[in-house]
Motif scaffolding. Structure first.
Motif, short mmCIF file in Angstrom:
data_model
loop_
_atom_site.label_atom_id
_atom_site.label_comp_id
_atom_site.label_asym_id
_atom_site.label_seq_id
_atom_site.Cartn_x
_atom_site.Cartn_y
_atom_site.Cartn_z
N UNK A 226 0.84 -1.21 0.00
CA UNK A 226 0.00 0.00 0.00
C UNK A 226 0.87 1.25 0.00
N UNK A 227 1.95 1.25 0.76
CA UNK A 227 2.85 2.41 0.81
C UNK A 227 3.52 2.61 -0.55
N UNK A 228 3.88 1.51 -1.21
CA UNK A 228 4.51 1.61 -2.53
C UNK A 228 3.54 2.18 -3.55
N UNK A 229 2.31 1.72 -3.53
CA UNK A 229 1.30 2.23 -4.47
C UNK A 229 1.01 3.70 -4.20
N UNK A 230 0.97 4.08 -2.93
CA UNK A 230 0.74 5.48 -2.60
C UNK A 230 1.89 6.35 -3.08
N UNK A 231 3.12 5.83 -2.94
CA UNK A 231 4.29 6.57 -3.39
C UNK A 231 4.27 6.76 -4.90
N UNK A 232 3.86 5.72 -5.64
CA UNK A 232 3.83 5.79 -7.10
C UNK A 232 2.58 6.49 -7.63
N UNK A 233 1.54 6.55 -6.81
CA UNK A 233 0.30 7.21 -7.23
C UNK A 233 -0.55 6.38 -8.15
N UNK A 234 -0.40 5.07 -8.09
CA UNK A 234 -1.18 4.19 -8.94
C UNK A 234 -1.27 2.81 -8.32
N UNK A 235 -2.28 2.03 -8.75
CA UNK A 235 -2.41 0.66 -8.27
C UNK A 235 -1.48 -0.25 -9.05
N UNK A 236 -0.82 -1.16 -8.34
CA UNK A 236 0.06 -2.15 -8.96
C UNK A 236 -0.60 -3.52 -9.04
N UNK A 237 -1.46 -3.80 -8.09
CA UNK A 237 -2.13 -5.09 -8.01
C UNK A 237 -3.64 -4.90 -8.05
#
Length: 299
Positions: free
Chosen positions: A38-49
């Motif tokens: 969740x932190x990674x997706x928030x950092x990137x600003x998009x959903x990964x999974x």
């Protein structure tokens, strides 16, 4: 964001297709894995999974990010292995201070085997009977032979024991007679190694049976190799480390006396600077010395 842990968690989730299985391999809880993603997706600003109750899949951004993630983590692993290999392999210049006579008569014949075993080490040996300052002299370690070490700021690692013997030439004993007990040394010309801790006294035995007798003669020297010439010429007798005269004893050019009153052995130490990690090259030399000493001298 320092996201290396997040990258590892994301990769494990994708490859195991399970938050639970990813958590098991990372040795953390599934909840912690979810927070990292969740932190990674928030950092990137998009959903990964893309998650549902039945399945989990990569989004388009997730597929792109996963490919780069694998490459980055694999490169990092390769870099860590390359550095670890550099650290683990003994290599580089190894500067060692050794006692002169011991270095010439015992150690020098064994060092070629060390160099063959560790071809990436460049050995710089300084033979001296002076107590050198390791840090100031740029030494990695020093070998010291002593019955009892003086107080020192260095770290001492014991390597073994070196027997001492009392010797003279057959010609000397023929003219002066062999002493039958230590107290008879007063009548003999005793050649003295002046760098010893007790130059004018010879010790015999250990513990309650220890005997220390005063000795004197017409020659003293700070180098045991130089005393050998006087011994061979029949000038007198001396108490010396066995390695200094072992070859002459085997050839019967010198013989021992007072064998029932053994001098206490000296110990040999590897002296290292305080508060310094032992490098692979230093560890290799210490292990080599311990092995060589253990092969013929009681440790």
């Amino acid at each position: 964001m320092d996201n290396l842990q997040n990258l590892r968690a994301f990769r494990r989730v994708v490859e195991s297709t399970s938050f639970t299985r990813a958590a098991e391999t990372l040795d953390i809880s599934p909840g912690s894995v979810s927070k990292l993603i969740a932190a990674l997706e928030q950092h990137l600003g998009t959903r990964l999974l893309a998650r549902s109750t039945r399945r989990m899949s990569l989004t388009e951004a997730g597929r792109i990010y996963y490919a780069h993630c694998v490459r980055i983590l694999d490169e990092l692993d390769h870099a860590e292995r390359a550095v670890q290999q550099l650290v683990d392999v003994p290599r580089g210049t190894l500067r060692v201070s050794v006692p002169t006579s011991f270095g010439i008569l015992w150690l020098s014949g064994r060092l070629p085997a060390f160099l063959r075993q560790f071809p990436e080490i460049r050995l710089d040996v300084v033979a001296s009977d002076q107590y050198v300052d390791l840090v100031e002299g740029g030494f990695d370690l020093a070998l010291r032979i002593s019955r009892k070490l003086q107080d020192s700021s260095m770290v001492a690692k014991p390597l073994g024991e070196i027997p001492h013997v009392v010797v003279a030439s057959p010609a000397y004993f023929k003219s002066a007679g062999k002493p039958r007990a230590p107290d008879e040394l007063v009548r003999h010309n005793c050649l003295v190694y002046s760098q010893s801790q007790m130059p004018g006294e010879w010790a015999f035995g250990e513990g309650k049976s220890a005997v220390v007798v005063p000795v004197q003669g017409n020659y003293q020297c700070n180098n045991s190799v130089m005393l050998r010439a006087a011994l061979l010429d029949g000038i007198g007798m001396t108490q010396t480390p066995l390695p200094v005269v072992e070859d002459l004893l085997k050839s019967r050019q010198l013989v021992t006396c007072l064998d029932d009153y053994r001098p206490p052995p000296h110990r040999i130490f590897a002296m290292l600077p305080q508060q310094r990690a032992v490098s692979p090259k230093v560890r290799a030399f210490i292990d080599f010395m311990a092995e060589q000493l253990g092969a013929r001298i009681k440790k």
